[in-house]
Design an enzyme around this catalytic site. Sequence first.
Site, PDB file in Angstrom:
ATOM      1  N   CYS A   1       2.980  -4.772   6.529  1.00 31.55           N
ATOM      2  CA  CYS A   1       2.735  -4.560   5.101  1.00 31.55           C
ATOM      3  C   CYS A   1       3.972  -3.980   4.423  1.00 31.55           C
ATOM      4  O   CYS A   1       4.950  -3.642   5.068  1.00 31.55           O
ATOM      5  CB  CYS A   1       1.562  -3.601   4.906  1.00 31.55           C
ATOM      6  SG  CYS A   1      -0.023  -4.273   5.448  1.00 31.55           S
TER       7      CYS A   1
ATOM      8  N   HIS B   1       0.836  -1.209   0.000  1.00 31.77           N
ATOM      9  CA  HIS B   1       0.000   0.000   0.000  1.00 31.77           C
ATOM     10  C   HIS B   1       0.863   1.249   0.000  1.00 31.77           C
ATOM     11  O   HIS B   1       2.087   1.188   0.131  1.00 31.77           O
ATOM     12  CB  HIS B   1      -0.982   0.003   1.177  1.00 31.77           C
ATOM     13  CG  HIS B   1      -0.372  -0.044   2.544  1.00 31.77           C
ATOM     14  ND1 HIS B   1       0.330   1.006   3.096  1.00 31.77           N
ATOM     15  CD2 HIS B   1      -0.377  -1.028   3.483  1.00 31.77           C
ATOM     16  CE1 HIS B   1       0.711   0.684   4.319  1.00 31.77           C
ATOM     17  NE2 HIS B   1       0.318  -0.556   4.570  1.00 31.77           N
TER      18      HIS B   1
END
Length: 174
Positions: free
Chosen positions: A149, A129
């Site tokens: 992430c 992301h």
Amino acid sequence: MKHTKWILALLAIIFIGISSFKKPDFITSKYYIVISKTNNTLTLYDKDDWIYEYPCTFGSDDLGDKMMEGDRKTPEGIYKIIYKKPHAKWNKMLMLDYPNETDKAKFSKRKTEGKIPAKARIGGGIAIHGTWKNDDRAVDELQNWTEGCVSMFNADLNELYNIIEPGTQVIIKR
């Protein structure tokens, strides 16, 4: 005779070196991604060679494999993008299929060996992301800030988002 052995050995080394840069056999989509935690890079490949290399950051400064939920480590292994979507906080999300069967087996083994608490959970929701709106500083300064992430500059993520599709293979390695 001695020279022939050396020449054959040299040719074998060259062949192995060249073939190690070929697309892995398990890749089934047009593109694949290799993420290097050590180099802070996400590299997009097609069937022939790399296309783009982007800087990226991760979770914990400890670049080891994800052990359990809450450790902030980025998992290592072979994944695929299961879906992609815009995200209000982090620009866009490319969701990975973590935990997959390999991750579940590693997690169970670590529990059995006492490397993680018996009540630990495996976690989930690992994605590639962007950063907060108009704030790429975390990637600029290589700050490992996520919960596990992979984070990229928003402009780079937008470019990648427009190229790849769900099903794209992602290899995350140390």
